[in-house]
Design a protein around this motif. Structure first.
Motif, short mmCIF file in Angstrom:
data_model
loop_
_atom_site.label_atom_id
_atom_site.label_comp_id
_atom_site.label_asym_id
_atom_site.label_seq_id
_atom_site.Cartn_x
_atom_site.Cartn_y
_atom_site.Cartn_z
N GLN A 140 -3.98 8.79 5.31
CA GLN A 140 -3.16 7.66 5.69
C GLN A 140 -3.30 6.50 4.72
O GLN A 140 -2.32 5.85 4.33
N GLN A 165 -1.43 7.15 1.48
CA GLN A 165 0.00 6.92 1.65
C GLN A 165 0.34 5.44 1.73
O GLN A 165 1.34 4.99 1.14
N ASP A 166 -0.45 4.69 2.46
CA ASP A 166 -0.21 3.24 2.59
C ASP A 166 -0.29 2.55 1.23
O ASP A 166 0.51 1.67 0.94
N TYR A 197 4.19 14.74 -0.37
CA TYR A 197 3.64 15.17 -1.65
C TYR A 197 3.02 16.56 -1.57
O TYR A 197 2.52 16.99 -0.51
N ASP A 209 5.72 14.14 7.46
CA ASP A 209 5.69 12.75 6.99
C ASP A 209 4.82 12.56 5.74
O ASP A 209 4.62 11.45 5.29
N PHE A 210 4.27 13.68 5.20
CA PHE A 210 3.49 13.59 3.96
C PHE A 210 4.35 14.17 2.84
O PHE A 210 4.50 15.39 2.72
N ARG A 230 2.86 3.28 -0.83
CA ARG A 230 4.07 2.59 -0.34
C ARG A 230 4.00 1.09 -0.52
O ARG A 230 5.04 0.40 -0.45
#
Length: 418
Positions: A410, A413-414, A288, A285-286, A417
């Protein structure tokens, strides 16, 4: 005398810390140290002012532990000490990944004693498992001819004593480079006041006598090659390197030694954020790939080098995209160990991250700060006239290092997005 303070704070004559009062002699000792090693603090009137370096300095009977701190209202020494130890272990700059031979507690233990304790534990482990012997060449007077006769010295020394031979020969013993380094480190610890002094003296008496090394510098360690038999020495030698190369002779105080184990918090924060993201790279789910300090030349010999570059992982769909479009999906992260309470980064920081974004053709860039408030909102905005996003990511520190690493990944990523 052991005292604890924080980065960017001052020590002045008359200040009382940890029940100890700073005297003129203490400040004078620190200022003498500054004359030899000016990186860690600056002299001021009747005192010194520390900068972004943290760690521990020992000189002339005073040990100063400098801890990181971003919340000026919280003075919980142990939390900041645990945070520093955890960050150093996470990025590998503590030189030992874990206390494998002994359980080392950080409670009320400064960085200097922690390194000493781990070195002593490693050396004691080596001693108990049996010290390695190695072959070495030597010359000596012998009553039997063994090895190669040193004819000039034999004639000069044994004209009367016909029963002796001066020879070059091979011996197999414990007097070799590895033990010379261990003994030199034990001697250094024994000369440094602290909880480990007596243990170092006792262990030094148990170690074999070795010839002193005339000089110890980085090349002394670089020339060491470990094999299967000497592999257990690796951790002890790693800590010994840090201790011995951090020593500074205090010429005005006889045989005493000054020692500094110091780390730049800006570099430490950059490495910690990078390592935290790198650990997530293998997760599905990462999306990059994480790169550290990619460099581009922008004018003559000047270069731009952002702290962290995130590039999208290759997928069947992305492989059909052209190179320019793939670059536009890059993310630039620039780490800053600063406390910004009201979301107001400096113009210089914003200009820097904008330049990184432009030259690396990235779509988004962020300044990554530590922040004492875990509920603070991150900021995303558009650079005027550019249509590309920039902003701030503010991450609250935690002494639970594994949890903190996960939070960093996390939160990044947040932000992307959002």
């Amino acid at each position: 005398m052991n005292i604890t303070t924080y980065e960017h704070q001052t020590l002045k004559i008359g200040h009382t810390l940890n029940g100890h009062t700073i005297t003129a002699d203490h400040i004078e000792a620190l200022q003498r140290f500054h004359a030899r090693e000016p990186r860690y603090f600056s002299p001021i009137y009747r005192g010194v002012k520390f900068n972004q370096h943290v760690g521990v300095i020992h000189t002339a009977g005073i040990t100063v532990e400098i801890l990181p701190k971003i919340d000026r209202h919280t003075d919980d020494e142990q939390n900041w000490r645990d945070l520093l130890f955890g960050m150093l272990k996470a990025i590998g700059d503590l030189k030992v990944h874990a206390p494998t031979r002994a359980k080392v507690k950080t409670k009320k233990t400064d960085l200097l004693d922690l390194y000493f304790h781990w070195f002593l534990a490693e050396t004691d482990y080596l001693f108990r498992r049996g010290l390695v012997k190695k072959y070495r060449q030597t010359q000596s007077q012998q009553k039997a001819l063994k090895g190669r006769l040193d004819f000039p010295n034999h004639i000069r020394k044994n004209t009367v004593h016909k029963e002796r031979f001066h020879v070059h020969h091979t011996v197999y013993d414990q007097n070799h480079r590895l033990h010379q380094i261990l003994n030199a480190t034990l001697d250094a610890i024994a000369r440094t006041a602290g909880h480990s002094q007596q243990q170092a003296k006792a262990l030094r008496q148990d170690m074999p006598d070795t010839a002193p090394l005339p000089r110890i510098d980085a090349t002394t360690f670089d020339k060491i090659t470990l094999n299967r038999k000497t592999k257990p020495y690796e951790q002890a030698l790693g800590i010994a390197r840090l201790i011995l190369l951090s020593l500074h002779p205090d010429l005005s105080a006889g045989d005493t030694q000054s020692l500094a184990l110091m780390f730049d918090m800006n570099t430490l924060w950059e490495k910690f954020v990078y390592k935290s993201l790198k650990k997530q790279e293998t997760e599905e789910d990462f999306p990059y790939t994480v790169h550290a300090q990619q460099t581009k030349r922008f004018w003559e010999n000047s270069t731009l080098r952002p702290d962290i570059l995130l590039t999208p992982k290759a997928t069947p769909a992305s492989q059909t995209q052209n190179h320019e479009r793939a670059q536009s999906e890059n993310i630039i992260l620039d780490t800053k160990w600063k406390n910004i309470d009201y979301g107001r980064p400096s113009s210089r920081d914003l200009q820097q991250t904008f330049a990184y974004k432009h030259y690396f053709q990235a779509n988004q860039s962020a300044l990554v700060y530590p922040h004492h408030n875990s509920e603070s909102d991150d900021i995303k905005a558009v650079f005027h006239g550019q249509g590309k996003h920039g902003g701030l990511i503010r991450i609250a520190p935690s002494t639970d290092i594994l949890e903190w690493e996960h939070t960093i990944a996390q939160q990044v990523q947040d932000w992307i997005r959002a």
